[in-house]
Design a protein around this motif. Structure first.
Motif, PDB file in Angstrom:
ATOM      1  N   ARG A   1       5.095  -2.692   1.718  1.00  0.00           N
ATOM      2  CA  ARG A   1       6.475  -2.931   2.172  1.00  0.00           C
ATOM      3  C   ARG A   1       6.922  -1.850   3.160  1.00  0.00           C
ATOM      4  O   ARG A   1       7.861  -2.062   3.919  1.00  0.00           O
ATOM      5  N   TRP A   2       6.254  -0.702   3.159  1.00  0.00           N
ATOM      6  CA  TRP A   2       6.588   0.420   4.039  1.00  0.00           C
ATOM      7  C   TRP A   2       5.885   0.342   5.390  1.00  0.00           C
ATOM      8  O   TRP A   2       6.188   1.115   6.289  1.00  0.00           O
ATOM      9  N   LEU A   3       4.915  -0.579   5.530  1.00  0.00           N
ATOM     10  CA  LEU A   3       4.171  -0.680   6.793  1.00  0.00           C
ATOM     11  C   LEU A   3       5.144  -0.853   7.957  1.00  0.00           C
ATOM     12  O   LEU A   3       6.111  -1.605   7.867  1.00  0.00           O
ATOM     13  N   GLY A   4       4.871  -0.141   9.032  1.00  0.00           N
ATOM     14  CA  GLY A   4       5.719  -0.199  10.214  1.00  0.00           C
ATOM     15  C   GLY A   4       6.865   0.796  10.222  1.00  0.00           C
ATOM     16  O   GLY A   4       7.535   0.963  11.240  1.00  0.00           O
ATOM     17  N   THR A   5       7.114   1.457   9.084  1.00  0.00           N
ATOM     18  CA  THR A   5       8.158   2.484   9.048  1.00  0.00           C
ATOM     19  C   THR A   5       7.762   3.598  10.017  1.00  0.00           C
ATOM     20  O   THR A   5       6.630   4.068   9.976  1.00  0.00           O
ATOM     21  N   PRO A   6       8.671   4.025  10.886  1.00  0.00           N
ATOM     22  CA  PRO A   6       8.332   5.099  11.830  1.00  0.00           C
ATOM     23  C   PRO A   6       8.045   6.417  11.117  1.00  0.00           C
ATOM     24  O   PRO A   6       8.579   6.675  10.035  1.00  0.00           O
TER      25      PRO A   6
ATOM     26  N   GLY B   1      12.305   5.732   8.339  1.00  0.00           N
ATOM     27  CA  GLY B   1      11.419   6.839   8.676  1.00  0.00           C
ATOM     28  C   GLY B   1      10.911   7.568   7.455  1.00  0.00           C
ATOM     29  O   GLY B   1      11.611   7.688   6.451  1.00  0.00           O
ATOM     30  N   CYS B   2       9.665   8.034   7.554  1.00  0.00           N
ATOM     31  CA  CYS B   2       9.070   8.841   6.493  1.00  0.00           C
ATOM     32  C   CYS B   2       7.868   9.576   7.040  1.00  0.00           C
ATOM     33  O   CYS B   2       7.343   9.233   8.086  1.00  0.00           O
ATOM     34  N   ASP B   3       7.467  10.592   6.289  1.00  0.00           N
ATOM     35  CA  ASP B   3       6.182  11.236   6.540  1.00  0.00           C
ATOM     36  C   ASP B   3       5.275  10.861   5.373  1.00  0.00           C
ATOM     37  O   ASP B   3       5.647  10.022   4.535  1.00  0.00           O
ATOM     38  N   CYS B   4       4.098  11.455   5.278  1.00  0.00           N
ATOM     39  CA  CYS B   4       3.160  11.043   4.221  1.00  0.00           C
ATOM     40  C   CYS B   4       3.731  11.321   2.834  1.00  0.00           C
ATOM     41  O   CYS B   4       3.571  10.510   1.924  1.00  0.00           O
ATOM     42  N   LEU B   5       4.414  12.438   2.661  1.00  0.00           N
ATOM     43  CA  LEU B   5       5.025  12.736   1.372  1.00  0.00           C
ATOM     44  C   LEU B   5       6.175  11.776   1.083  1.00  0.00           C
ATOM     45  O   LEU B   5       6.325  11.289  -0.033  1.00  0.00           O
TER      46      LEU B   5
ATOM     47  N   GLY C   1     -14.643   0.083  -2.240  1.00  0.00           N
ATOM     48  CA  GLY C   1     -15.937  -0.454  -1.844  1.00  0.00           C
ATOM     49  C   GLY C   1     -16.236  -0.259  -0.376  1.00  0.00           C
ATOM     50  O   GLY C   1     -15.685   0.626   0.281  1.00  0.00           O
ATOM     51  N   ALA C   2     -17.108  -1.115   0.132  1.00  0.00           N
ATOM     52  CA  ALA C   2     -17.570  -0.981   1.516  1.00  0.00           C
ATOM     53  C   ALA C   2     -16.432  -1.105   2.525  1.00  0.00           C
ATOM     54  O   ALA C   2     -16.512  -0.553   3.619  1.00  0.00           O
ATOM     55  N   ASN C   3     -15.400  -1.836   2.169  1.00  0.00           N
ATOM     56  CA  ASN C   3     -14.261  -2.023   3.073  1.00  0.00           C
ATOM     57  C   ASN C   3     -13.021  -1.302   2.559  1.00  0.00           C
ATOM     58  O   ASN C   3     -11.906  -1.829   2.656  1.00  0.00           O
ATOM     59  N   ALA C   4     -13.210  -0.102   2.039  1.00  0.00           N
ATOM     60  CA  ALA C   4     -12.096   0.665   1.481  1.00  0.00           C
ATOM     61  C   ALA C   4     -11.028   0.903   2.547  1.00  0.00           C
ATOM     62  O   ALA C   4     -11.339   1.138   3.720  1.00  0.00           O
ATOM     63  N   ARG C   5      -9.768   0.824   2.103  1.00  0.00           N
ATOM     64  CA  ARG C   5      -8.639   1.012   3.004  1.00  0.00           C
ATOM     65  C   ARG C   5      -7.581   1.865   2.321  1.00  0.00           C
ATOM     66  O   ARG C   5      -7.575   1.993   1.099  1.00  0.00           O
ATOM     67  N   PHE C   6      -6.679   2.417   3.136  1.00  0.00           N
ATOM     68  CA  PHE C   6      -5.570   3.172   2.589  1.00  0.00           C
ATOM     69  C   PHE C   6      -4.366   3.072   3.512  1.00  0.00           C
ATOM     70  O   PHE C   6      -4.491   2.724   4.680  1.00  0.00           O
ATOM     71  N   ILE C   7      -3.203   3.348   2.938  1.00  0.00           N
ATOM     72  CA  ILE C   7      -1.946   3.363   3.681  1.00  0.00           C
ATOM     73  C   ILE C   7      -1.474   4.806   3.729  1.00  0.00           C
ATOM     74  O   ILE C   7      -1.506   5.509   2.720  1.00  0.00           O
ATOM     75  N   HIS C   8      -1.027   5.220   4.928  1.00  0.00           N
ATOM     76  CA  HIS C   8      -0.476   6.568   5.070  1.00  0.00           C
ATOM     77  C   HIS C   8       0.505   6.584   6.234  1.00  0.00           C
ATOM     78  O   HIS C   8       0.510   5.680   7.066  1.00  0.00           O
ATOM     79  N   ALA C   9       1.352   7.593   6.237  1.00  0.00           N
ATOM     80  CA  ALA C   9       2.272   7.814   7.355  1.00  0.00           C
ATOM     81  C   ALA C   9       1.628   8.864   8.239  1.00  0.00           C
ATOM     82  O   ALA C   9       1.333   9.968   7.787  1.00  0.00           O
ATOM     83  N   TYR C  10       1.426   8.506   9.462  1.00  0.00           N
ATOM     84  CA  TYR C  10       0.656   9.341  10.370  1.00  0.00           C
ATOM     85  C   TYR C  10       1.469   9.590  11.626  1.00  0.00           C
ATOM     86  O   TYR C  10       1.981   8.642  12.240  1.00  0.00           O
ATOM     87  N   GLN C  11       1.606  10.850  11.993  1.00  0.00           N
ATOM     88  CA  GLN C  11       2.404  11.210  13.163  1.00  0.00           C
ATOM     89  C   GLN C  11       1.914  10.455  14.393  1.00  0.00           C
ATOM     90  O   GLN C  11       0.726  10.384  14.670  1.00  0.00           O
ATOM     91  N   GLY C  12       2.834   9.855  15.116  1.00  0.00           N
ATOM     92  CA  GLY C  12       2.498   9.084  16.304  1.00  0.00           C
ATOM     93  C   GLY C  12       2.182   7.632  16.023  1.00  0.00           C
ATOM     94  O   GLY C  12       2.066   6.834  16.944  1.00  0.00           O
TER      95      GLY C  12
END
Length: 146
Positions: free
Chosen positions: A9-14, A25-29, A105-116
């Motif tokens: 639900r946070w995807l796309g947050t600046p 807006g958010c950072d990784c924390l 697994g082989a297609n492991a994924r993660f969500i994070h807030a990344y600068q830029g």
């Protein structure tokens, strides 16, 4: 709601340093704090102001210590969707980046807030995997529990 569902639900947050508001807006924390509040039912501690280098000049593991206060430590090999993962971005530096594992697994994924980039879901590629230094689970939900 699962941690993965909430994080999506946070995807796309600046990306905004020190922020923790879905959509604004958010950072990784801030991302992990927001997911924590949604899935656990309480708000973790409000962190003091922090710089982008965290506690690197002091050499203290401030983020790791905070994670240990609010999350349940897991063995690095006990991988599961919904895990909070802590990264050390370079050897000898303090751990200062967080993400949430969404698949394994082989297609492991993660969500994070990344600068830029803001909040994104991406491959947990070998370069990211090499940087993982700790893994955590959210505590049991406070709401609706006896």
């Amino acid at each position: 709601m699962s941690a993965v569902d909430e994080a999506r639900r946070w995807l796309g947050t600046p990306y905004v340093h020190q922020a923790a508001t879905r959509g604004a807006g958010c950072d990784c924390l801030g991302l992990i704090r927001g997911v924590y509040a949604a899935v656990v039912g309480t708000t973790p501690e409000v962190p003091p102001a922090y710089s982008r280098d965290w506690s690197e000049p002091q050499g203290t593991e401030a983020l790791w210590q905070a994670a240990l206060r609010h999350l349940q430590a897991k063995p690095l090999g006990a991988v599961a969707p919904g895990d909070v993962i802590l990264f050390r971005m370079r050897s000898g530096a303090v751990a200062k980046h967080l993400g949430l594992q969404t698949s394994c697994g082989a297609n492991a994924r993660f969500i994070h807030a990344y600068q830029g980039h803001g909040v994104v879901e991406c491959a947990l590629s070998a370069p990211w995997q090499r940087r993982i230094v700790a893994r955590f689970a959210f505590p049991a939900q406070q709401t609706g529990q006896e």
